[in-house]
Design a protein around this motif. Sequence first.
Motif, PDB file in Angstrom:
ATOM      1  N   MET A   1     -35.754  89.762 -36.797  1.00 43.36           N
ATOM      2  CA  MET A   1     -34.453  89.199 -37.152  1.00 43.36           C
ATOM      3  C   MET A   1     -34.354  87.803 -36.526  1.00 43.36           C
ATOM      4  N   GLN A   2     -33.812  86.876 -37.286  1.00 38.85           N
ATOM      5  CA  GLN A   2     -33.784  85.477 -36.862  1.00 38.85           C
ATOM      6  C   GLN A   2     -32.402  84.870 -37.079  1.00 38.85           C
ATOM      7  N   ILE A   3     -31.971  84.021 -36.148  1.00 38.57           N
ATOM      8  CA  ILE A   3     -30.749  83.240 -36.349  1.00 38.57           C
ATOM      9  C   ILE A   3     -31.099  82.083 -37.275  1.00 38.57           C
ATOM     10  N   VAL A   4     -30.449  82.039 -38.438  1.00 39.97           N
ATOM     11  CA  VAL A   4     -30.805  81.039 -39.452  1.00 39.97           C
ATOM     12  C   VAL A   4     -29.670  80.071 -39.755  1.00 39.97           C
ATOM     13  N   LEU A  17     -22.505  83.625 -36.336  1.00 41.65           N
ATOM     14  CA  LEU A  17     -23.925  83.338 -36.424  1.00 41.65           C
ATOM     15  C   LEU A  17     -24.458  84.030 -37.670  1.00 41.65           C
ATOM     16  N   LEU A  18     -25.399  83.395 -38.358  1.00 41.02           N
ATOM     17  CA  LEU A  18     -26.018  83.979 -39.536  1.00 41.02           C
ATOM     18  C   LEU A  18     -27.392  84.507 -39.151  1.00 41.02           C
ATOM     19  N   LEU A  19     -27.591  85.814 -39.331  1.00 43.18           N
ATOM     20  CA  LEU A  19     -28.836  86.474 -38.960  1.00 43.18           C
ATOM     21  C   LEU A  19     -29.563  86.913 -40.218  1.00 43.18           C
ATOM     22  N   ALA A  20     -30.859  86.671 -40.260  1.00 35.63           N
ATOM     23  CA  ALA A  20     -31.655  87.055 -41.425  1.00 35.63           C
ATOM     24  C   ALA A  20     -32.719  88.062 -41.028  1.00 35.63           C
ATOM     25  N   ASP A  21     -32.893  89.062 -41.891  1.00 42.18           N
ATOM     26  CA  ASP A  21     -33.911  90.085 -41.671  1.00 42.18           C
ATOM     27  C   ASP A  21     -34.470  90.503 -43.027  1.00 42.18           C
ATOM     28  N   GLU A  54     -25.872  85.745 -56.939  1.00 44.83           N
ATOM     29  CA  GLU A  54     -24.619  86.374 -56.525  1.00 44.83           C
ATOM     30  C   GLU A  54     -24.616  86.669 -55.032  1.00 44.83           C
ATOM     31  N   THR A  55     -25.795  86.970 -54.488  1.00 46.25           N
ATOM     32  CA  THR A  55     -25.939  87.239 -53.065  1.00 46.25           C
ATOM     33  C   THR A  55     -26.910  86.243 -52.455  1.00 46.25           C
ATOM     34  N   SER A  56     -26.525  85.635 -51.344  1.00 42.13           N
ATOM     35  CA  SER A  56     -27.404  84.677 -50.683  1.00 42.13           C
ATOM     36  C   SER A  56     -28.622  85.389 -50.123  1.00 42.13           C
ATOM     37  N   ARG A  57     -29.781  84.718 -50.205  1.00 38.87           N
ATOM     38  CA  ARG A  57     -31.022  85.264 -49.674  1.00 38.87           C
ATOM     39  C   ARG A  57     -31.675  84.240 -48.758  1.00 38.87           C
ATOM     40  N   HIS A  58     -32.366  84.752 -47.732  1.00 43.56           N
ATOM     41  CA  HIS A  58     -33.055  83.878 -46.792  1.00 43.56           C
ATOM     42  C   HIS A  58     -34.515  83.715 -47.188  1.00 43.56           C
ATOM     43  N   ILE A  59     -34.996  82.479 -47.158  1.00 45.78           N
ATOM     44  CA  ILE A  59     -36.400  82.174 -47.415  1.00 45.78           C
ATOM     45  C   ILE A  59     -37.047  81.853 -46.073  1.00 45.78           C
ATOM     46  N   GLU A 238     -35.950  83.950 -33.080  1.00 47.04           N
ATOM     47  CA  GLU A 238     -36.011  85.368 -33.363  1.00 47.04           C
ATOM     48  C   GLU A 238     -35.154  86.068 -32.308  1.00 47.04           C
ATOM     49  N   VAL A 239     -34.459  87.136 -32.695  1.00 42.02           N
ATOM     50  CA  VAL A 239     -33.569  87.807 -31.740  1.00 42.02           C
ATOM     51  C   VAL A 239     -33.718  89.319 -31.835  1.00 42.02           C
ATOM     52  N   ARG A 240     -33.350  89.962 -30.734  1.00 41.71           N
ATOM     53  CA  ARG A 240     -33.236  91.419 -30.693  1.00 41.71           C
ATOM     54  C   ARG A 240     -31.789  91.768 -30.375  1.00 41.71           C
ATOM     55  N   ARG A 241     -31.289  92.839 -30.991  1.00 38.28           N
ATOM     56  CA  ARG A 241     -29.909  93.259 -30.744  1.00 38.28           C
ATOM     57  C   ARG A 241     -29.839  94.064 -29.441  1.00 38.28           C
ATOM     58  N   GLU A 242     -29.931  93.345 -28.349  1.00 40.81           N
ATOM     59  CA  GLU A 242     -29.786  93.941 -27.021  1.00 40.81           C
ATOM     60  C   GLU A 242     -29.418  92.834 -26.055  1.00 40.81           C
ATOM     61  N   PRO A 243     -28.687  93.167 -24.976  1.00 37.71           N
ATOM     62  CA  PRO A 243     -28.266  92.122 -24.031  1.00 37.71           C
ATOM     63  C   PRO A 243     -29.465  91.480 -23.350  1.00 37.71           C
TER      64      PRO A 243
END
Length: 256
Positions: A1-4, A17-21, A54-59, A238-243
């Motif tokens: 997962m990445q902050i985009v 924040l916009l996160l892409a996976d 109709e739906t945004s997609r991350h490249i 790149e991020v992980r969902r943890e503190p």
Amino acid sequence: MQIVGYETGAPDGVAALLLADDGEIDRQPLDPGDRLALTLDERHCAGAIDRSGETSRHIRCDAPRAPYCPQHTDRWPCARCTGDCDLPLETCREEHAVYLAAFAPATFKVGVTRSWRLDTRLREQGADRAAHIRTVENGRIARQVEADIAREVGDRVRVPTKIEGLHRAVDADAWSALLADYDPIGTYTFEYGLELTERPVVERMATGTIRGTKGRVLVLDRNDSTYAVDMRELVGHEVRREPSSRQLQSSLGAFE
């Protein structure tokens, strides 16, 4: 997962924040009082967001340059325009406003935007005060007026300068002295609810209790200290969902 990417929430929404996976984009709201818990890992190009459907997609892009590689860097033709153009964009032909913006305690700039976006643009920049000083027919005229005023006032304010004044108020005398040379159409005062008594510590992180945002600056409380984060500096990580458990510099207030 990445902050985009990020959204400032201006003028009346919630910053995020916009996160892409795997191509899908998730919006992480930055509501004051909520807990943000993301650990930052490696950083590389944030790629691009395709909004054509109709739906945004991350490249995705794995190029090492961040936040964007040359292929994914937008070059806005108006960024350094001084009015010597042929109105290259459709938006250039819209009515524009010329404004002065103040950032505490006494940093000022001139800017232009389409008239209907004035309030939004000022909030996007995190302005503390502002004055609408001219309304003109199109962007070319606006840039000419801006370039003339910029010789005395300046037309850019860096994010570190904005952070330096987060805990301070605008110097009212200096602001009044600047406006004395103009005849404002209207003036603005903005509040962001940060309620700071000292300058936050500058950090690149995404863990803590959200105090709020001001333009692209995110303010977080963590372990009795307050931190200011330039959200653009998070883009590409790149991020992980943890503190995060990384040790941080503490503010002076943490030792009182």
